[in-house]
Design a protein around this motif. Structure first.
Motif, PDB file in Angstrom:
ATOM      1  N   ASN A  52       0.782  -1.232   0.000  1.00  0.00           N
ATOM      2  CA  ASN A  52       0.000   0.000   0.000  1.00  0.00           C
ATOM      3  C   ASN A  52       0.818   1.288   0.000  1.00  0.00           C
ATOM      4  OD1 ASN A  52      -2.152   1.729   0.127  1.00  0.00           O
ATOM      5  ND2 ASN A  52      -2.538   1.425   2.317  1.00  0.00           N
ATOM      6  N   ASP A 148      -0.066  -7.422   6.787  1.00  0.00           N
ATOM      7  CA  ASP A 148      -0.679  -7.686   5.485  1.00  0.00           C
ATOM      8  C   ASP A 148       0.370  -8.189   4.494  1.00  0.00           C
ATOM      9  OD1 ASP A 148      -3.130  -6.948   6.446  1.00  0.00           O
ATOM     10  OD2 ASP A 148      -2.936  -4.867   5.830  1.00  0.00           O
ATOM     11  N   GLN A 211       7.502  -0.369   8.732  1.00  0.00           N
ATOM     12  CA  GLN A 211       7.129  -1.330   7.694  1.00  0.00           C
ATOM     13  C   GLN A 211       8.316  -1.654   6.782  1.00  0.00           C
ATOM     14  OE1 GLN A 211       3.512   0.733   6.543  1.00  0.00           O
ATOM     15  NE2 GLN A 211       2.325  -1.020   7.236  1.00  0.00           N
TER      16      GLN A 211
HETATM   17  N1  LIG Z   1       4.374   3.565   4.222  1.00  0.00           N
HETATM   18  C1  LIG Z   1       4.707   2.284   3.987  1.00  0.00           C
HETATM   19  N2  LIG Z   1       5.997   1.913   3.898  1.00  0.00           N
HETATM   20  C2  LIG Z   1       6.342   0.624   3.649  1.00  0.00           C
HETATM   21  N3  LIG Z   1       5.437  -0.357   3.484  1.00  0.00           N
HETATM   22  C3  LIG Z   1       4.142  -0.031   3.545  1.00  0.00           C
HETATM   23  C4  LIG Z   1       3.703   1.294   3.797  1.00  0.00           C
HETATM   24  N4  LIG Z   1       2.366   1.304   3.831  1.00  0.00           N
HETATM   25  C5  LIG Z   1       1.969   0.057   3.600  1.00  0.00           C
HETATM   26  N5  LIG Z   1       3.022  -0.770   3.437  1.00  0.00           N
HETATM   27  C6  LIG Z   1       2.975  -2.200   3.169  1.00  0.00           C
HETATM   28  O1  LIG Z   1       1.708  -2.503   2.620  1.00  0.00           O
HETATM   29  C7  LIG Z   1       1.021  -3.493   3.393  1.00  0.00           C
HETATM   30  C8  LIG Z   1      -0.454  -3.165   3.395  1.00  0.00           C
HETATM   31  O2  LIG Z   1      -0.614  -1.906   3.964  1.00  0.00           O
HETATM   32  P1  LIG Z   1      -2.004  -1.318   4.438  1.00  0.00           P
HETATM   33  O3  LIG Z   1      -1.861   0.157   4.591  1.00  0.00           O
HETATM   34  O4  LIG Z   1      -3.068  -1.808   3.545  1.00  0.00           O
HETATM   35  O5  LIG Z   1      -2.244  -1.929   5.831  1.00  0.00           O
HETATM   36  P2  LIG Z   1      -1.596  -1.489   7.197  1.00  0.00           P
HETATM   37  O6  LIG Z   1      -2.706  -1.655   8.178  1.00  0.00           O
HETATM   38  O7  LIG Z   1      -0.876  -0.205   7.150  1.00  0.00           O
HETATM   39  O8  LIG Z   1      -0.528  -2.614   7.274  1.00  0.00           O
HETATM   40  P3  LIG Z   1      -0.463  -3.758   8.319  1.00  0.00           P
HETATM   41  O9  LIG Z   1      -1.896  -4.148   8.478  1.00  0.00           O
HETATM   42  O10 LIG Z   1       0.353  -4.825   7.693  1.00  0.00           O
HETATM   43  O11 LIG Z   1       0.162  -3.113   9.501  1.00  0.00           O
HETATM   44  C9  LIG Z   1       1.706  -3.457   4.760  1.00  0.00           C
HETATM   45  O12 LIG Z   1       1.676  -4.700   5.403  1.00  0.00           O
HETATM   46  C10 LIG Z   1       3.116  -3.039   4.429  1.00  0.00           C
HETATM   47  O13 LIG Z   1       3.895  -4.171   4.096  1.00  0.00           O
END
Ligand SMILES: Nc1ncnc2c1ncn2[C@@H]1O[C@H](COP(=O)(O)OP(=O)(O)OP(=O)(O)O)[C@@H](O)[C@H]1O
Ligand SMILES: Cc1ncc(C[n+]2csc(CCO)c2C)c(N)n1
Length: 333
Positions: A52, A148, A211
């Motif tokens: 994401n 995720d 992340q």
């Molecule tokens: N700003 C970011 N930097 C790096 N990776 C990201 C970032 N935002 C999202 N991701 C990646 O995208 C995946 C899905 O993100 P999403 O925003 O849909 O859920 P999230 O609630 O922020 O993530 P998670 O549930 O895994 O904590 C995350 O698990 C992560 O691996």
């Protein structure tokens, strides 16, 4: 250890272009830029995982056509959807008789992921409805004890483990808390995946620091638990992957496959738990018996000299990044 026994360490500067033969000895062959090399059967056992963050600056159609499985992690599906919104202008010739919305949808519907997985706290309703209507399977996994990202990788593992596990993923009901991890654990209790699967991951590096570090941690952990999965993180500036313990031959058709610079930048990054001894052949600053660790030597701002490959021997896993310029074409391909 006595001084005489300690291997001498050195750094040697190489010419900008050198021909490095593939090693004679047993080695790990890594072709990190395979996703840029179009060929009919290139996509076999290649997966694309979309996380994401914005996909602006990434050639999604090219990556898509060189991979056979497409998985979005939660809000990654919003990014895929929006990518084609933003792209409408570049396809404005299609909009003569249609609204621009229809034009972007014409393109968007060619890029439907097979699966959208995660706790679904980021997935927008309109995006969920759209992809569900177009045939994507939405797999809710509400556990708050894995990310995720991990849920998306579990989906890829299940897809490629066996025909039976693939059928479960496609057809069976899956417990919405942590069903995927439980199912894949059951399969892998028998034997582990033994055929190479390449997983290209978009948006896992850069952005939020926790992340980003989780992504790197998974790179090391999955290499231990699932050595036949090869993970490649793609960003707008880099390709990031793990060199395996032993001799690695990192090969590509030519440097122009991934960058227009004569010496594209690279780094050898000891982000694991242990010190790593490195010897290289084909880098601008080649090292020999060079001990690297986070609190010691780190080879950043190094460069790729090898015209179609470099050899890096490491005593343990080590992260390598190679600078990439999206949109460069190799006319020889
Ligand atoms: N700003 C970011 N930097 C790096 N990776 C990201 C970032 N935002 C999202 N991701 C990646 O995208 C995946 C899905 O993100 P999403 O925003 O849909 O859920 P999230 O609630 O922020 O993530 P998670 O549930 O895994 O904590 C995350 O698990 C992560 O691996
Ligand atoms: C020690 C510990 N730290 C953080 C979390 C939180 N967490 C980790 S993964 C995840 C899911 C995000 O979709 C959440 C909320 C936890 N459970 N345990």
């Amino acid at each position: 250890m006595s001084k005489a026994k300690k291997l001498e360490s050195e750094v040697v500067e190489s010419p900008d272009d050198i021909q490095i033969p593939a090693p004679d000895l047993a080695h790990t062959l890594i072709r990190p830029f395979e996703f840029l090399v179009n060929s009919r059967d290139n996509c076999h056992r290649n997966a694309l995982v979309i996380l994401n963050q914005s996909l602006t600056g990434i050639d999604v159609p090219r990556l898509w056509s060189n991979t056979e499985l497409h998985v979005c992690a939660d809000g990654g599906a919003n990014q895929l959807y929006d990518y084609f919104e933003a792209d409408t202008k570049s396809h404005s010739h299609l909009a003569t008789e249609q609204t621009s919305e229809q034009a972007s949808d014409l393109i968007r519907q060619q890029y439907i992921p097979q699966f959208i997985v995660g706790d679904l706290d980021s997935l927008r309703d309109d995006v969920r409805d759209y992809y569900e209507r177009k045939g994507a399977r939405i797999i809710p996994q509400y556990t708050q004890y894995s990310t995720d990202f991990s849920k998306a990788i579990a989906t890829v593992r299940l897809y490629y483990y066996s025909e039976a596990s693939r059928q479960v993923l496609v057809n069976d009901s899956i417990d919405t808390n942590n069903g995927l991890a439980e199912i894949i654990e059951k399969y892998e209790a028998g034997s582990k995946q033994e055929q190479t699967v390449r997983i290209y991951i978009l948006s896992g590096i850069g952005g939020r620091f926790d992340q980003t570090i989780h992504s790197i941690s998974q790179l090391y952990i999955l290499n231990q638990s699932h050595p036949f999965l090869q993970h490649f993180f793609i960003t707008t500036s880099d390709l990031i992957f793990l060199l395996k313990k032993g001799v690695n031959y990192v090969a590509y058709p030519s440097k122009t496959t991934f960058h227009s610079a004569q010496v594209p930048t690279c780094g050898l990054l000891p982000l694991g738990n242990s010190k790593v001894m490195i010897s290289s052949h084909g880098l601008k600053y080649d090292v020999r018996n060079w001990e690297s660790e986070m609190l010691g030597n780190v080879s950043s701002s190094n460069g790729i000299s090898g015209v179609d490959g470099v050899v890096v021997e490491v005593s343990g896993p080590l992260v390598m990044n190679i600078e990439i310029e999206h949109g460069v074409e190799d006319s020889k391909l």
